[in-house]
Design a protein around this motif. Structure first.
Motif, PDB file in Angstrom:
ATOM      1  N   ILE A  45       0.875  -1.172   0.000  1.00  0.00           N
ATOM      2  CA  ILE A  45       0.000   0.000   0.000  1.00  0.00           C
ATOM      3  C   ILE A  45       0.908   1.216   0.000  1.00  0.00           C
ATOM      4  O   ILE A  45       1.949   1.217   0.665  1.00  0.00           O
ATOM      5  CB  ILE A  45      -0.943  -0.040   1.226  1.00  0.00           C
ATOM      6  CG1 ILE A  45      -2.028   1.029   1.140  1.00  0.00           C
ATOM      7  CG2 ILE A  45      -0.200   0.100   2.545  1.00  0.00           C
ATOM      8  CD1 ILE A  45      -3.161   0.801   2.157  1.00  0.00           C
ATOM      9  N   LEU A 102      -9.514   0.674   8.821  1.00  0.00           N
ATOM     10  CA  LEU A 102      -8.772   1.642   8.015  1.00  0.00           C
ATOM     11  C   LEU A 102      -7.261   1.490   8.168  1.00  0.00           C
ATOM     12  O   LEU A 102      -6.494   2.234   7.587  1.00  0.00           O
ATOM     13  CB  LEU A 102      -9.171   3.067   8.408  1.00  0.00           C
ATOM     14  CG  LEU A 102     -10.585   3.456   7.997  1.00  0.00           C
ATOM     15  CD1 LEU A 102     -10.902   4.871   8.452  1.00  0.00           C
ATOM     16  CD2 LEU A 102     -10.778   3.324   6.497  1.00  0.00           C
ATOM     17  N   GLN A 114      -6.476  -3.088   4.653  1.00  0.00           N
ATOM     18  CA  GLN A 114      -6.683  -2.531   3.310  1.00  0.00           C
ATOM     19  C   GLN A 114      -5.913  -3.333   2.255  1.00  0.00           C
ATOM     20  O   GLN A 114      -6.392  -3.555   1.149  1.00  0.00           O
ATOM     21  CB  GLN A 114      -6.227  -1.074   3.252  1.00  0.00           C
ATOM     22  CG  GLN A 114      -7.109  -0.119   4.036  1.00  0.00           C
ATOM     23  CD  GLN A 114      -6.744   1.329   3.739  1.00  0.00           C
ATOM     24  OE1 GLN A 114      -6.885   1.800   2.622  1.00  0.00           O
ATOM     25  NE2 GLN A 114      -6.249   2.034   4.734  1.00  0.00           N
ATOM     26  N   GLU A 123      -7.774  -6.551   1.618  1.00  0.00           N
ATOM     27  CA  GLU A 123      -8.946  -6.258   0.783  1.00  0.00           C
ATOM     28  C   GLU A 123      -8.539  -6.205  -0.698  1.00  0.00           C
ATOM     29  O   GLU A 123      -9.226  -6.755  -1.565  1.00  0.00           O
ATOM     30  CB  GLU A 123      -9.528  -4.912   1.232  1.00  0.00           C
ATOM     31  CG  GLU A 123     -10.935  -4.606   0.754  1.00  0.00           C
ATOM     32  CD  GLU A 123     -12.005  -5.411   1.465  1.00  0.00           C
ATOM     33  OE1 GLU A 123     -11.994  -5.428   2.704  1.00  0.00           O
ATOM     34  OE2 GLU A 123     -12.844  -6.025   0.768  1.00  0.00           O
ATOM     35  N   TYR A 172     -11.966  -8.708   5.777  1.00  0.00           N
ATOM     36  CA  TYR A 172     -11.487  -8.508   7.149  1.00  0.00           C
ATOM     37  C   TYR A 172     -11.662  -9.789   7.976  1.00  0.00           C
ATOM     38  O   TYR A 172     -10.755 -10.212   8.687  1.00  0.00           O
ATOM     39  CB  TYR A 172     -12.264  -7.341   7.778  1.00  0.00           C
ATOM     40  CG  TYR A 172     -11.762  -6.904   9.121  1.00  0.00           C
ATOM     41  CD1 TYR A 172     -10.670  -6.054   9.241  1.00  0.00           C
ATOM     42  CD2 TYR A 172     -12.388  -7.349  10.291  1.00  0.00           C
ATOM     43  CE1 TYR A 172     -10.211  -5.647  10.486  1.00  0.00           C
ATOM     44  CE2 TYR A 172     -11.930  -6.946  11.538  1.00  0.00           C
ATOM     45  CZ  TYR A 172     -10.840  -6.101  11.631  1.00  0.00           C
ATOM     46  OH  TYR A 172     -10.385  -5.708  12.864  1.00  0.00           O
TER      47      TYR A 172
END
Ligand SMILES: Nc1ncnc2c1ncn2[C@@H]1O[C@H](COP(=O)(O)OP(=O)(O)O)[C@@H](O)[C@H]1O
Ligand SMILES: [Mg+2]
Length: 350
Positions: free
Chosen positions: A238, A317, A322, A325, A331
């Motif tokens: 990320i 968050l 994330q 996902e 989750y």
């Protein structure tokens, strides 16, 4: 299967832990586990064995989403205990943990992250998710973990270690700006970026307010990424894009909309692959197990590891959920795979 989710404790991130652990508990309940959410510090005073047993449930529980913004100093937290005692493990915590097949460590920061809670569970033959005491302690210590990275040929920002006793005569082997970090800090608390000699002395003194040892690093200009490792597999990275300033405490926990997260990141596949290899190598070098997160910078000199995290955040968050996902892992499935991976790794017969 019975799981105790251990939450709260006594750290400045106590309230974040209580809220995210409640979410983990419900996610595991949706997966069919019997879960008891337990506050490490407050414990369960006066509970009988049958009352402790009755706390395990696969029914979802209401979650209080109002995270209090009260600053949780040790004094504020200690005052929550009616009898005034201050030991970290509250009444009946070890007892209910012993009734579970495995404990999910839902603590954040401080004693939940540095391996001490894990050591107590080890000594009581209680299985838990995540890494053991030694890897947790190493990963929490920025100086020790960077020395291990160097030894393993993992690129990290150049650095020196400095003890308070040697602070008077420092010769920096690299140019300004530099980053000063308490050796055992987290959440960017006590970190300073010094642009010149003039601000350096004051910043150093301020960092020593948090720890007797600090790490001084060369400032790396580059794009910032984070990559979780779960059960031996690196997830998609990320990218963390901070629109103003740097990824400090405010950006992590307060002003959410000034920070953008992009996953999967817009980088060449070869760089993403190399990041995965380095994440796995760093995870192994630090001795981490089950799951963790490795943070990176990328610039023309390649990939730099900033640090490892043995207890990555689990709010929806947070970075790791994330990334999961983006890889098509919900989750609930992420929580489930962490439990199942550890059960398998430890060879627990359940
Ligand atoms: N050497 C560095 N150069 C530039 N920015 C840095 C450097 N080290 C850390 N940072 C920035 O500070 C943030 C926090 O540093 P980090 O080492 O991850 O400490 P923490 O344990 O508090 O998260 C990083 O996410 C990054 O944005
Ligand atoms: Mg960090």
């Amino acid at each position: 299967m019975k799981i105790v989710v251990l939450a709260g404790g006594r750290s400045t991130e106590r309230n974040v832990s209580l809220s995210s652990s409640a979410k983990v508990a419900n996610a595991l309940r949706r997966k069919g586990y019997e879960v008891a959410l337990v506050d490490l510090f407050l414990g369960l005073p006066d509970a009988t064995d049958s009352q402790l047993n009755a706390l395990f449930t696969s029914e979802e529980q209401a979650i209080d989403l109002n995270i209090s913004d009260e600053i949780m100093t040790d004094d504020v937290i200690n005052a929550l205990r009616p009898d005034g005692s201050t030991q970290l493990f509250g009444p009946n915590v070890l007892k209910i943990a012993g009734l579970a097949d495995i404990v999910w460590i839902g603590l954040h920061g401080g004693d939940g992250e540095n391996g001490k809670v894990q050591a107590v569970l080890d000594l009581n033959n209680i299985a838990y998710t995540g890494s053991g005491p030694l890897a947790s302690g190493i990963t929490m210590d920025k100086s020790v973990s960077k020395q291990i990275m160097l030894y393993n040929g993992i690129q990290t920002a150049r650095f020196i270690n400095l003890n308070r006793a040697d602070a008077a005569n420092v010769t920096l082997p690299f140019e300004f700006p530099v980053v000063i970090k308490p050796a055992n800090g987290g959440s960017s608390v006590g970190m300073y970026i010094s642009k010149d000699e003039a601000s350096f002395k004051a910043d150093l003194a301020a960092a020593f307010e948090f720890d007797d040892d600090v790490v001084i690093e060369e400032y790396i200009k580059g794009r910032e990424f984070s990559m979780a490792v779960v059960n031996g597999r690196a997830l998609s990275a990320i990218e963390i894009i901070v629109n103003d300033g740097w990824y400090d405490f405010e950006h992590k926990f307060v002003s959410g909309n000034t920070t953008q997260f992009v996953t999967p990141p817009d980088i060449p596949e070869a760089v993403h692959d190399e990041m995965k290899q380095i994440a796995l190598k760093t995870f192994k070098a630090l001795g981490l197990s089950n799951y963790g997160r490795i943070d990176f910078f990328w610039n023309d000199n390649g990939l730099y590891v900033i640090e490892g995290n043995s207890l990555p955040g689990m709010t929806p968050l947070s970075l790791m959920p994330q990334e999961a996902e983006a890889d098509g892992i919900s989750y609930e499935d992420l929580c489930d795979s962490i439990v199942q991976g550890q059960v398998k790794q430890l060879g627990l017969s359940i």
